[in-house]
Design a protein around this motif. Structure first.
Motif, PDB file in Angstrom:
ATOM      1  N   TRP A 136     -46.204  56.666-102.376  1.00  0.00           N
ATOM      2  CA  TRP A 136     -46.221  58.025-101.853  1.00  0.00           C
ATOM      3  C   TRP A 136     -45.329  58.921-102.709  1.00  0.00           C
ATOM      4  CZ3 TRP A 136     -46.409  53.555 -99.127  1.00  0.00           C
ATOM      5  CH2 TRP A 136     -47.497  53.392 -98.266  1.00  0.00           C
TER       6      TRP A 136
ATOM      7  N   ASP B 292     -42.921  53.115-103.123  1.00  0.00           N
ATOM      8  CA  ASP B 292     -43.849  52.203-102.441  1.00  0.00           C
ATOM      9  C   ASP B 292     -43.212  51.492-101.251  1.00  0.00           C
ATOM     10  OD1 ASP B 292     -42.224  50.289-103.534  1.00  0.00           O
ATOM     11  OD2 ASP B 292     -43.810  49.252-104.632  1.00  0.00           O
TER      12      ASP B 292
ATOM     13  N   CYS C 256     -40.737  57.164 -90.627  1.00  0.00           N
ATOM     14  CA  CYS C 256     -40.539  56.105 -91.624  1.00  0.00           C
ATOM     15  C   CYS C 256     -40.792  56.632 -93.038  1.00  0.00           C
ATOM     16  CB  CYS C 256     -41.427  54.899 -91.332  1.00  0.00           C
ATOM     17  SG  CYS C 256     -43.189  55.260 -91.315  1.00  0.00           S
ATOM     18  N   ARG C 257     -41.392  57.824 -93.160  1.00  0.00           N
ATOM     19  CA  ARG C 257     -41.676  58.365 -94.496  1.00  0.00           C
ATOM     20  C   ARG C 257     -40.501  59.142 -95.092  1.00  0.00           C
ATOM     21  NH1 ARG C 257     -48.122  59.621 -94.101  1.00  0.00           N
ATOM     22  NH2 ARG C 257     -48.554  58.099 -92.469  1.00  0.00           N
TER      23      ARG C 257
ATOM     24  N   SER D  69     -34.619  45.091 -91.111  1.00  0.00           N
ATOM     25  CA  SER D  69     -35.377  43.891 -91.456  1.00  0.00           C
ATOM     26  C   SER D  69     -34.466  42.864 -92.120  1.00  0.00           C
ATOM     27  CB  SER D  69     -36.529  44.275 -92.389  1.00  0.00           C
ATOM     28  OG  SER D  69     -37.225  43.152 -92.855  1.00  0.00           O
TER      29      SER D  69
ATOM     30  N   PHE E 194     -42.772  41.507 -97.594  1.00  0.00           N
ATOM     31  CA  PHE E 194     -43.080  42.220 -96.353  1.00  0.00           C
ATOM     32  C   PHE E 194     -41.783  42.637 -95.654  1.00  0.00           C
ATOM     33  CE2 PHE E 194     -47.005  40.060 -97.139  1.00  0.00           C
ATOM     34  CZ  PHE E 194     -47.999  40.702 -96.416  1.00  0.00           C
ATOM     35  N   VAL E 195     -41.791  43.845 -95.087  1.00  0.00           N
ATOM     36  CA  VAL E 195     -40.666  44.308 -94.268  1.00  0.00           C
ATOM     37  C   VAL E 195     -40.974  43.973 -92.808  1.00  0.00           C
ATOM     38  CG1 VAL E 195     -39.390  46.352 -93.480  1.00  0.00           C
ATOM     39  CG2 VAL E 195     -40.098  46.160 -95.881  1.00  0.00           C
ATOM     40  N   GLN E 196     -39.994  43.365 -92.120  1.00  0.00           N
ATOM     41  CA  GLN E 196     -40.215  43.027 -90.711  1.00  0.00           C
ATOM     42  C   GLN E 196     -39.961  44.248 -89.831  1.00  0.00           C
ATOM     43  OE1 GLN E 196     -37.643  40.079 -88.936  1.00  0.00           O
ATOM     44  NE2 GLN E 196     -38.854  39.994 -87.063  1.00  0.00           N
ATOM     45  N   ILE E 197     -40.917  44.546 -88.955  1.00  0.00           N
ATOM     46  CA  ILE E 197     -40.791  45.678 -88.036  1.00  0.00           C
ATOM     47  C   ILE E 197     -40.755  45.143 -86.606  1.00  0.00           C
ATOM     48  CG2 ILE E 197     -41.898  47.782 -87.187  1.00  0.00           C
ATOM     49  CD1 ILE E 197     -41.023  48.037 -90.102  1.00  0.00           C
TER      50      ILE E 197
ATOM     51  N   VAL F   4     -48.400  52.624 -88.285  1.00  0.00           N
ATOM     52  CA  VAL F   4     -47.456  53.717 -88.536  1.00  0.00           C
ATOM     53  C   VAL F   4     -46.651  53.410 -89.795  1.00  0.00           C
ATOM     54  CG1 VAL F   4     -45.298  54.762 -87.715  1.00  0.00           C
ATOM     55  CG2 VAL F   4     -47.250  54.506 -86.147  1.00  0.00           C
ATOM     56  N   MET F   5     -46.184  52.166 -89.881  1.00  0.00           N
ATOM     57  CA  MET F   5     -45.326  51.763 -90.993  1.00  0.00           C
ATOM     58  C   MET F   5     -46.105  51.598 -92.301  1.00  0.00           C
ATOM     59  SD  MET F   5     -42.558  51.899 -89.517  1.00  0.00           S
ATOM     60  CE  MET F   5     -41.940  51.975 -87.839  1.00  0.00           C
ATOM     61  N   SER F   6     -47.419  51.398 -92.176  1.00  0.00           N
ATOM     62  CA  SER F   6     -48.255  51.288 -93.368  1.00  0.00           C
ATOM     63  C   SER F   6     -48.355  52.613 -94.109  1.00  0.00           C
ATOM     64  CB  SER F   6     -49.671  50.836 -92.994  1.00  0.00           C
ATOM     65  OG  SER F   6     -49.639  49.513 -92.559  1.00  0.00           O
ATOM     66  N   GLY F   7     -47.784  53.668 -93.543  1.00  0.00           N
ATOM     67  CA  GLY F   7     -47.747  54.942 -94.227  1.00  0.00           C
ATOM     68  C   GLY F   7     -46.496  55.116 -95.067  1.00  0.00           C
ATOM     69  N   ALA F   8     -45.639  54.075 -95.107  1.00  0.00           N
ATOM     70  CA  ALA F   8     -44.409  54.187 -95.900  1.00  0.00           C
ATOM     71  C   ALA F   8     -44.040  52.899 -96.626  1.00  0.00           C
ATOM     72  CB  ALA F   8     -43.243  54.603 -95.008  1.00  0.00           C
ATOM     73  N   PHE F   9     -44.622  51.788 -96.183  1.00  0.00           N
ATOM     74  CA  PHE F   9     -44.322  50.485 -96.798  1.00  0.00           C
ATOM     75  C   PHE F   9     -45.635  49.836 -97.238  1.00  0.00           C
ATOM     76  CE2 PHE F   9     -41.003  51.302 -93.661  1.00  0.00           C
ATOM     77  CZ  PHE F   9     -39.864  51.144 -94.438  1.00  0.00           C
ATOM     78  N   SER F  10     -45.591  49.110 -98.338  1.00  0.00           N
ATOM     79  CA  SER F  10     -46.813  48.473 -98.823  1.00  0.00           C
ATOM     80  C   SER F  10     -47.202  47.269 -97.963  1.00  0.00           C
ATOM     81  CB  SER F  10     -46.627  47.999-100.269  1.00  0.00           C
ATOM     82  OG  SER F  10     -46.207  49.061-101.072  1.00  0.00           O
TER      83      SER F  10
ATOM     84  N   SER G  76     -50.980  47.634 -97.172  1.00  0.00           N
ATOM     85  CA  SER G  76     -51.454  48.947 -97.593  1.00  0.00           C
ATOM     86  C   SER G  76     -52.131  48.875 -98.951  1.00  0.00           C
ATOM     87  CB  SER G  76     -50.282  49.929 -97.664  1.00  0.00           C
ATOM     88  OG  SER G  76     -49.753  50.130 -96.387  1.00  0.00           O
ATOM     89  N   PHE G  77     -52.905  49.892 -99.255  1.00  0.00           N
ATOM     90  CA  PHE G  77     -53.581  50.000-100.552  1.00  0.00           C
ATOM     91  C   PHE G  77     -54.489  48.803-100.803  1.00  0.00           C
ATOM     92  CE2 PHE G  77     -49.700  52.537-101.104  1.00  0.00           C
ATOM     93  CZ  PHE G  77     -50.232  53.727-101.538  1.00  0.00           C
TER      94      PHE G  77
END
Lengths: 428, 428
Positions: free
Chosen positions: A11, A28, A109-110, A122, B137-140, B189-195, B226-227
């Motif tokens: 982003w 990313d 989160c952005r 995390s 991966f980031v844990q949410i 939601v988090m997929s808009g800031a983390f891959s 994401s992506f």
């Protein structure tokens, strides 16, 4: 030299167009740092705005700037998701406060601050699991739905199927069922077969509070140690875990933690040193401070007292031990010390937050446990644990959000959890 | 030679008194294996019974027996917690079945089988976290209490404070609040800031079932990537995670897993190989099997179909892809393939268990998402995710208990979770 062909997907955090060149920062989510992208201005596109999602291909090269090792020389830029700067609530180059971004739970989160927080959270969770794993603890998934109301501990949430209830129908579980306020009693079940167990998951309080200190859903780390007869065994585990998790986070999230210490709470420092105290009341009574609540023996410590104790000790974490027996729940172990009559309980107080952990030795003696009223009916299973192969044991719980507040210096608990739940608010 | 002075604290698993000697097996929960204690019969004590808790000091020496490396020559034996063999529901040298021990939720961890299960479960949880951590991966921590009813997915639990309700009072959270059935939308939601993000925690269904396949509270592992624009990216993560977790468990809990494969499900084997299928309906239609449910295109797969597909492929895990669009929830990505009209969804079916994972690409295109009804009102925040920096992404959920059933060959889901909750049962 040689070229590394590279593709970054992320982003846009900044856009700067010069005559010949276009500069982007693309993030990313893997760290606070963004990759600088340099492109010919022919590749500019009106859709390249703050917050838009892009895929950039090009070659990676050594950066001429000191504060970044590499930059990407773009050959192609593809905007995969646009982001209208007028509607998007976060603006380029603005540092929005935590309170402002809290209004947008699906988008916060952005921001740099909250994505840093989520990476720290995390990593801190990983650190907690690692600590216990390395020290021989078995992880137990204690239940969220429970039929016991634990210590009669305050406000409980009750659970039933939604939709039109059949009037004749009993409870779904045949008994009233609640959201857990603590996994302790379930961990104690496991203390009859394992030397060391822990649980790490959500717990609940239906507290009618919107304060910066309380949530309706929050995370607790709880541990039980079998075959222990001293509070110091417990304080050692509490201190070790605190220290080990904090060192892990500082080592693995240096930039993210820095962002908080520099911009969110300038000057905040973490000190994992601790001090043990069993004469808290004496200290309070000897102080010249005027307290709103009494400091007589037998009165519980209030937030004002906890703050004073931490300050008195030089703003470091402080253990307070051996509370008046009558203030503590049925499971706390009787010290049988007269005339004070204390229970082998301990709290860990930390600067800024107050109570971070609470723990105790558990009453493993069947006769003493029975002498406290009301257990035969509702907790006969708990008495069974003392009937069959009972062992001296003890444990504690740590509030995970308060831990994050403590190491980051974040004032409001709603800013350290992805989706805060509290009275009158359950967004998303 | 030299002696190692040693202290073991644990529970007695066997007692054998001979003329001159006393033999005990003491287990501390750290593994299935107990330490053999040899003592002079003078140290015998009528309180030394199966299930009692002891502390034994002595010297460790090489064992004359082949199946144990060392034994403890006791100098002192102290019974810290007695265990009346008449009242204790488990008997020495008896192998109690899983169904029998399930009656004693507060004591069953003291049997070999269930303590093995709990160690395996703990290790499998560690393996899941490690897999995601190692793969960026980031844990949410997705919330348990939520105001959205996700896919309108069946039976929800509702949450309100217990005790007498103030009639005038609205809901505690101002809106109806439910226990989550999936963390997917929050992960998105988090997929808009983390891959790459994941969550691993309890989820809930108020299903009125006491079957061996369903629980009201169970654990899900959920991930979003994401992506990504291909289902194969997802199946690769699913397969990698399955393989990596299973290898970890087999390597770290060999004896515990062995206990299940030998005594609980003799002959059970795990095969982490998988196969990808998008012509499931053709296979069903070409088979000579008589199914109770129709196998026409557009009908959902039933358990009998899933079982057949797994068997047809040689009893290995099978991916089924590209389901009829109308069978899938609003978030599944439209393949826009006519005339079939499928969604980019995938299920992983495994022997014995059936559906272990379900996943899909998510519809990232705002116009297509809007075209499906009803989202503007209740899910405007979800549409926002597509409005601002939307990216192609997808994810999946794995039922953690079903995973354990699959690798251990355990028939009843109640036997792979510490405290099972289902309709009419919420013990402890």
């Amino acid at each position: 030299g040689f070229f590394i062909f590279f593709l970054i997907k992320g982003w846009v955090r900044s856009v700067r167009a010069q005559k010949a060149n276009l500069f982007l920062h693309v993030n990313d989510g893997s760290s606070l740092l963004s990759l600088q992208v340099v492109a010919s201005s022919e590749l500019n596109d009106p859709l390249l705005t703050f917050g838009s999602a892009v895929e950039v291909t090009g070659t990676l090269r050594k950066s001429p700037h000191q504060n970044q090792p590499v930059e990407l020389e773009a050959q192609q830029i593809h905007v995969v998701g646009e982001c209208n700067p007028v509607d998007f609530p976060f603006k380029i180059k603005e540092r929005h406060g935590l309170e402002y971004i809290r209004q947008f739970p699906h988008l916060r989160c952005r921001t740099n601050a909250f994505s840093s927080l989520l990476r720290i959270r995390s990593e801190a969770a990983t650190a907690v699991h690692s600590y216990f794993k390395e020290n021989g603890f078995v992880q137990i998934h204690t239940p969220v739905i429970t039929s016991n109301d634990c210590e009669g501990a305050g406000e409980l949430f009750q659970v039933e199927p939604s939709g039109p209830q059949n009037e004749e129908e009993e409870n779904f579980f045949s008994v009233p069922a609640f959201l857990t306020v603590s996994g302790q009693l379930h961990l104690e079940v496991m203390s009859g077969a394992f030397s060391r167990v822990y649980t790490f998951g959500p717990t609940f309080r239906a507290e009618n509070s919107q304060s910066r200190r309380h949530l309706a859903e929050f995370y607790m780390v709880e541990a039980e140690v079998s075959f222990t007869q001293s509070l110091e065994d417990l304080t050692k585990v509490m201190e070790d875990m605190f220290r080990s998790a904090t060192e892990h986070v500082l080592a693995h999230c240096a930039e993210d933690v820095d962002l908080f210490h520099k911009h969110v709470t300038p000057g905040h420092r973490v000190s994992p040193e601790g001090r043990l105290f069993n004469l808290a009341i004496d200290i309070l009574n000897r102080s010249s401070e005027k307290f709103a609540f009494p400091t007589d023996w037998g009165c519980d410590l209030q937030t004002e007292h906890e703050k004073y104790l931490v300050k008195h000790c030089g703003n470091i974490p402080v253990f307070v031990t051996d509370y008046p027996y009558d203030l503590k729940p049925f499971y706390a172990r009787d010290n049988q010390d007269h005339p004070e009559h204390t229970a082998a309980a301990v709290d860990l107080l930390v600067p800024g937050v107050g109570e971070l952990c609470g723990g105790s030795l558990r009453e493993e003696r069947l006769d003493l446990l029975r002498a406290r009223a009301g257990l035969e009916d509702t907790y006969s299973w708990y008495l069974d644990l003392r009937r069959f192969g009972s062992v001296p044991h003890g444990g504690f719980g740590l509030g995970f959000e308060r831990y994050l507040q403590c190491i980051l210096g974040v004032d409001n608990i709603k800013d350290v959890i992805p989706f805060p739940r509290f009275s009158h608010s359950c967004l998303l």
